[in-house]
Design an enzyme around this catalytic site. Structure first.
Site, mmCIF file in Angstrom:
data_model
loop_
_atom_site.group_PDB
_atom_site.id
_atom_site.type_symbol
_atom_site.label_atom_id
_atom_site.label_comp_id
_atom_site.label_asym_id
_atom_site.label_seq_id
_atom_site.Cartn_x
_atom_site.Cartn_y
_atom_site.Cartn_z
ATOM 1 N N ASP A 94 20.581 0.806 34.980
ATOM 2 C CA ASP A 94 20.268 -0.854 35.395
ATOM 3 C C ASP A 94 19.748 -0.960 36.473
ATOM 4 O OD1 ASP A 94 21.769 -3.242 33.325
ATOM 5 O OD2 ASP A 94 20.674 -3.671 35.220
ATOM 6 N N ARG A 110 19.191 -8.933 36.664
ATOM 7 C CA ARG A 110 20.014 -9.929 36.221
ATOM 8 C C ARG A 110 21.186 -10.472 37.004
ATOM 9 N NH1 ARG A 110 21.225 -13.799 35.032
ATOM 10 N NH2 ARG A 110 22.185 -14.688 33.263
ATOM 11 N N THR A 155 14.533 -9.357 18.587
ATOM 12 C CA THR A 155 14.758 -10.486 17.946
ATOM 13 C C THR A 155 14.201 -10.968 17.020
ATOM 14 O OG1 THR A 155 14.627 -12.849 18.591
ATOM 15 C CG2 THR A 155 13.721 -11.540 20.086
ATOM 16 N N SER A 167 7.522 -17.867 22.506
ATOM 17 C CA SER A 167 8.033 -18.296 23.810
ATOM 18 C C SER A 167 7.178 -16.865 24.440
ATOM 19 C CB SER A 167 9.341 -18.377 24.363
ATOM 20 O OG SER A 167 10.029 -17.017 24.257
ATOM 21 N N TYR A 193 8.922 -14.899 26.303
ATOM 22 C CA TYR A 193 10.166 -13.720 26.033
ATOM 23 C C TYR A 193 9.804 -13.165 24.714
ATOM 24 C CZ TYR A 193 14.466 -12.249 23.947
ATOM 25 O OH TYR A 193 15.408 -11.536 23.336
ATOM 26 N N HIS A 194 9.654 -14.129 23.579
ATOM 27 C CA HIS A 194 9.604 -13.684 22.312
ATOM 28 C C HIS A 194 8.554 -12.705 21.973
ATOM 29 C CE1 HIS A 194 12.519 -16.883 21.568
ATOM 30 N NE2 HIS A 194 13.234 -15.932 20.897
ATOM 31 N N LYS A 250 8.583 -9.338 22.868
ATOM 32 C CA LYS A 250 9.478 -8.451 21.827
ATOM 33 C C LYS A 250 8.289 -7.958 20.652
ATOM 34 C CE LYS A 250 13.745 -8.401 23.456
ATOM 35 N NZ LYS A 250 14.377 -7.322 23.850
ATOM 36 N N GLN A 264 17.871 -8.923 16.368
ATOM 37 C CA GLN A 264 19.107 -9.556 16.621
ATOM 38 C C GLN A 264 19.035 -11.196 16.534
ATOM 39 O OE1 GLN A 264 22.835 -7.902 19.023
ATOM 40 N NE2 GLN A 264 21.538 -8.984 20.503
ATOM 41 N N VAL A 293 23.594 -14.105 19.943
ATOM 42 C CA VAL A 293 25.035 -13.708 20.143
ATOM 43 C C VAL A 293 25.830 -14.657 20.708
ATOM 44 C CG1 VAL A 293 26.363 -11.599 20.928
ATOM 45 C CG2 VAL A 293 24.008 -11.358 20.814
ATOM 46 N N ASN A 302 27.412 -20.487 22.600
ATOM 47 C CA ASN A 302 28.246 -20.334 23.504
ATOM 48 C C ASN A 302 28.257 -21.607 24.610
ATOM 49 O OD1 ASN A 302 29.515 -17.968 22.914
ATOM 50 N ND2 ASN A 302 28.278 -16.733 24.380
ATOM 51 N N THR A 323 24.873 -30.482 24.277
ATOM 52 C CA THR A 323 23.138 -30.655 24.732
ATOM 53 C C THR A 323 22.747 -30.279 23.448
ATOM 54 O OG1 THR A 323 23.133 -28.633 25.766
ATOM 55 C CG2 THR A 323 23.329 -30.836 27.054
ATOM 56 N N GLU A 376 8.093 -26.063 19.207
ATOM 57 C CA GLU A 376 8.476 -25.777 18.159
ATOM 58 C C GLU A 376 8.443 -26.634 16.844
ATOM 59 O OE1 GLU A 376 12.287 -23.863 18.362
ATOM 60 O OE2 GLU A 376 13.482 -25.597 18.929
HETATM 61 N N1 LIG Z 1 22.233 -12.320 24.169
HETATM 62 C C1 LIG Z 1 21.549 -12.573 23.164
HETATM 63 O O1 LIG Z 1 21.948 -13.605 22.152
HETATM 64 C C2 LIG Z 1 20.452 -11.762 22.367
HETATM 65 C C3 LIG Z 1 20.034 -12.215 21.198
HETATM 66 C C4 LIG Z 1 18.878 -11.362 20.658
HETATM 67 C C5 LIG Z 1 18.543 -10.387 21.307
HETATM 68 N N2 LIG Z 1 19.093 -9.757 22.403
HETATM 69 C C6 LIG Z 1 18.526 -8.814 23.111
HETATM 70 O O2 LIG Z 1 19.543 -7.876 23.618
HETATM 71 C C7 LIG Z 1 19.193 -7.205 24.919
HETATM 72 C C8 LIG Z 1 20.171 -7.550 25.731
HETATM 73 O O3 LIG Z 1 20.473 -8.748 25.759
HETATM 74 P P1 LIG Z 1 21.575 -9.389 27.074
HETATM 75 O O4 LIG Z 1 22.123 -10.729 26.481
HETATM 76 O O5 LIG Z 1 22.563 -8.361 27.134
HETATM 77 O O6 LIG Z 1 20.797 -9.677 28.415
HETATM 78 P P2 LIG Z 1 21.087 -9.518 29.887
HETATM 79 O O7 LIG Z 1 20.337 -10.077 30.531
HETATM 80 O O8 LIG Z 1 22.674 -9.793 29.950
HETATM 81 O O9 LIG Z 1 21.276 -7.757 29.945
HETATM 82 C C9 LIG Z 1 19.835 -7.255 30.372
HETATM 83 C C10 LIG Z 1 20.347 -5.994 31.505
HETATM 84 O O10 LIG Z 1 19.027 -5.381 31.335
HETATM 85 C C11 LIG Z 1 18.924 -5.381 32.784
HETATM 86 N N3 LIG Z 1 17.370 -4.842 33.161
HETATM 87 C C12 LIG Z 1 16.314 -5.836 32.904
HETATM 88 N N4 LIG Z 1 15.057 -5.404 33.045
HETATM 89 C C13 LIG Z 1 15.502 -4.009 33.849
HETATM 90 C C14 LIG Z 1 14.492 -2.977 34.297
HETATM 91 N N5 LIG Z 1 13.136 -3.255 34.507
HETATM 92 N N6 LIG Z 1 15.062 -1.889 34.658
HETATM 93 C C15 LIG Z 1 16.306 -1.615 34.250
HETATM 94 N N7 LIG Z 1 17.244 -2.695 34.041
HETATM 95 C C16 LIG Z 1 16.836 -3.759 33.656
HETATM 96 C C17 LIG Z 1 19.281 -6.372 33.527
HETATM 97 O O11 LIG Z 1 19.708 -6.046 34.917
HETATM 98 C C18 LIG Z 1 20.619 -6.470 32.425
HETATM 99 O O12 LIG Z 1 21.898 -5.963 33.066
HETATM 100 C C19 LIG Z 1 18.124 -7.957 25.397
HETATM 101 O O13 LIG Z 1 16.809 -7.085 25.090
HETATM 102 C C20 LIG Z 1 17.685 -8.916 24.669
HETATM 103 O O14 LIG Z 1 16.418 -9.268 24.474
HETATM 104 C C21 LIG Z 1 20.161 -10.424 22.974
#
Ligand SMILES: NC(=O)c1ccc[n+]([C@@H]2O[C@H](COP(=O)([O-])OP(=O)(O)OC[C@H]3O[C@@H](n4cnc5c(N)ncnc54)[C@H](O)[C@@H]3O)[C@@H](O)[C@H]2O)c1
Ligand SMILES: NC(=O)c1ccc[n+]([C@@H]2O[C@H](COP(=O)([O-])OP(=O)(O)OC[C@H]3O[C@@H](n4cnc5c(N)ncnc54)[C@H](O)[C@@H]3O)[C@@H](O)[C@H]2O)c1
Lengths: 405, 405
Positions: free
Chosen positions: B31, B35, B145, B187, B189-190, B193, B216, B219, B248, B261, B332
């Site tokens: 990591d 984040r 996603t 978006s 972000y999307h 993916k 996914q 969550v 959440n 909200t 949207e």
């Molecule tokens: N949380 C959700 O509801 C959800 C839903 C659908 C998909 N996802 C996917 O699951 C994955 C994890 O989600 P999350 O909620 O744990 O996100 P998060 O932001 O909490 O965790 C992502 C981690 O990746 C690390 N990271 C980012 N870019 C990096 C890089 N270039 N090099 C090394 N580390 C890097 C960050 O420091 C962080 O610790 C993501 O890809 C997200 O798109 C999450």
């Protein structure tokens, strides 16, 4: 019109800039000159002696009285300066050629893969984001390729960008929807063009950007009306195994008495367009942009399709050159059909230049004139799509023969 | 198994690492801690007090005797060191969470758009290229996603990744082909993916990489069996307008007496999964990877769908919280149906945890425990998808009221 030409120092960008300048448009070239650096990296050079971009624009001014401005900038890395430059110029149209464009180069090593993806995706995305941020409502024209479809063509006639599909809803009815024609690119380079499509779709939909994506065939020829006007306006002309494209390579090989290098069975069918038509198509597309809120307009920019071995035979008949059958370094179907729709450009008045002996001979003449500049050892294609293919290519006796020749 | 968890310091990555370590796998976290830096940038923090990753792994060892190694590395920028690290570890599986994952953050400013695209595309592509180059035949599991489909769902049941289409060939027959289900992400972000999907398709096809892409849902929840074991093993828990996800956020808002909200009509239907099921699904996918040469395996990783306003009403009934109706910052459809297939995980034995009052209350309890850490001014979502939407949001009296509250 004020037109920004990104990648205007390149093979298609330079004649496009001259063509548009000649028509009275105010042309601004942006380029990071990375393509010249790649020549240095590979130890090759354009067959035609190509002056610096500053010198070329000086000659253009001397010959025509018209100015083309040049700005040195890396589209993928200098995001803030890109915005400043756009705000200074406020272009009505932006033509985006600025990407690493050779499939073999993109497959050379992992470093080249990473470079191609990072450069191309960031270049395109930076541009899109900068247009939104600066609120410049320019028509964006991008050069893509039909190669994005790759494996997914299954002998279908390639439509201009979209495919109608029926999707079954939860209620059980079928809804017709037009989707981006599915892509299955066959190289890292082609893949980046497939990524670009997704970027364009998003920015047209979210921000109303007006975008035209030209899916171009393989460009052949070297001169356009403007590049012929002065020896120093000559276009770049690539013959090496990475950047040289198939028909131009055959013509150069014929000119210098090198065997025509056909990879695999030569059964691959490809789409072609002459450089003069390429610049003409861009002009046509420029005047026929989408409206704000429209989806991305996609044109197929090509005039004819040919099988590689048929081209080799044609050039061989014309010039007496021999044909060398080499293993294919690409991972692709040995033989494929290809039918491409280009109704949109025809409707806009394109009168296609096709493979006429006269034009083929012009290319051979240019190649003969500069034959003394050819480094024969740079002609073979040494990039291979996978490790196993690389080994197979290396074991081939004819490939070895050519390499050591 | 030796398992590399990229992004293992994050919300899903951390409990996944604990879960897999608990099962006896050798877990290596990579990591760049970006984040945590983003928390600093935004001036927010996880609702739960989250120790450093080094401290968390130390506690895990103290409690269980198991070691989780941590390696600080930027997947998007340190390509050479990534290869070295992979060669040292030689993982049997790589789980890739390491991307910028918040849609609102990705739409904040142009800088955030550029960062999200550059980071996510380079991270994924570097990983793919490094696996090929190091010849490590690991099963790659990526977290995607269902949001990639965005506009293109038209009320269809979302299949697991592929859509059969009939393509008419030149000869006039119709050939059935399975294509990647068309995406129209809503978006930046999307969109990343959606780009990832094209990268995966290419590397599976060209290099035979074995890839599973888990699409996914949102969550919810915070604890898993392992994070409950020690107060310092607690998971990160985001409540702010950028990283907090809808259910959440409602539960936290309820816990601190802040109105729930709801953006727009709340008619958006979304897919959900509890964090405990999320880690369980990853375990199931791990043991059911594709074979070399197979296409990318795509699972929908979700257990139920709900309309946002129904969730708000549910939480409101459970807790007595008020609902605040705010303008929607996203571009949207106001209302959408959503039916998602998840047959594959059900077939592998997933027994879904659904929205039960008990689990909802656990989340509210955690939120109450740490309520003193909430900065209420960070709760409203201030990112907007376009300039016009931003202005509309800013003019809304209820939005203003909440911001100044
Ligand atoms: N949380 C959700 O509801 C959800 C839903 C659908 C998909 N996802 C996917 O699951 C994955 C994890 O989600 P999350 O909620 O744990 O996100 P998060 O932001 O909490 O965790 C992502 C981690 O990746 C690390 N990271 C980012 N870019 C990096 C890089 N270039 N090099 C090394 N580390 C890097 C960050 O420091 C962080 O610790 C993501 O890809 C997200 O798109 C999450
Ligand atoms: N030549 C062909 O046969 C052909 C066929 C189909 C499509 N195309 C497309 O047309 C476009 C132009 O092709 P070409 O043959 O002129 O290529 P080229 O390599 O000759 O020109 C590309 C130019 O872009 C510049 N460039 C690259 N990355 C840049 C960056 N980050 N910032 C600024 N400048 C950058 C290079 O320096 C170069 O001058 C490409 O996008 C290519 O994919 C070309």
């Amino acid at each position: 019109m004020k037109i920004a030409v990104l990648g205007g120092d390149g093979f298609v960008g330079w004649p496009t800039s001259l063509h548009l300048s000649d028509q009275g448009h105010e042309v601004h070239i942006l380029d990071n000159l990375s393509r010249r650096w790649i020549d240095t990296e590979l130890g090759v050079q354009s067959l035609t002696p190509m002056d610096s971009i500053q010198e070329r624009t000086r000659i253009w001014h001397q010959e025509t009285g018209r100015r083309i401005r040049f700005h040195l900038l890396d589209l993928a890395k200098d995001y803030e300066r890109l915005k400043q430059w756009l705000l200074e110029i406020r272009p009505d149209a932006v033509i985006h050629f600025a990407e690493q464009r050779a499939a073999p180069y993109s497959m050379k090593t992992d470093r080249h893969k990473v470079y191609t993806v990072d450069n191309n995706v960031s270049a395109t995305h930076n541009l899109l984001s900068a247009l939104v941020e600066t609120e410049i409502d320019a028509h964006l024209i991008h050069l893509g390729t039909m190669g994005v479809y790759g494996y997914s063509t299954v002998g279908a006639a390639i439509p201009e960008g979209y495919l109608p599909v029926g999707i079954e809803t939860i209620g059980g009815e079928t809804v017709e929807q037009e989707i981006l024609y599915p892509t299955r690119p066959g190289s890292i380079y082609h893949m980046t063009k497939s990524l670009d499509q997704i970027l364009f779709q998003f920015y047209a939909q979210n921000d109303g950007l007006r975008i035209t994506d030209l899916h171009q065939g393989i460009v052949w020829g070297t001169h356009t009306e403007q590049t012929r006007r002065h020896v120093q306006l000559v276009n770049r002309f690539d013959y090496d195994g990475d950047y040289g494209t198939v028909l131009n390579r055959f013509l150069i090989q014929a000119a210098i008495g090198y065997p025509l290098t056909v990879h695999g069975t030569g059964g691959q069918t490809r789409a072609f367009i002459h450089i003069q038509d390429s610049v003409r198509c861009i002009e046509l597309a420029l005047n026929d942009g989408p409206k704000r809120g429209d989806r991305v307009k996609i044109f197929n920019q090509m005039t004819e399709t040919h099988r590689v071995r048929d081209l080799a035979n044609l050039v061989s008949e014309l010039t007496g050159a021999k044909v060398a059958w080499l293993p294919n370094p690409r991972k692709e179907a040995a033989e494929n059909e290809l039918v491409v729709k280009n109704d949109q450009f025809l409707a806009l008045g394109l009168d296609p230049i096709t493979l006429r002996a006269g034009l083929l001979e012009e290319v051979v003449d240019v190649a003969k004139k500069y034959a003394y500049r050819v480094d024969r050892s740079r002609i073979p294609c040494v990039s291979a799509w996978t490790r196993e293919i690389a080994q197979r290519v290396e074991r081939d006796p004819e490939h070895r023969g050519l390499k050591s020749a």
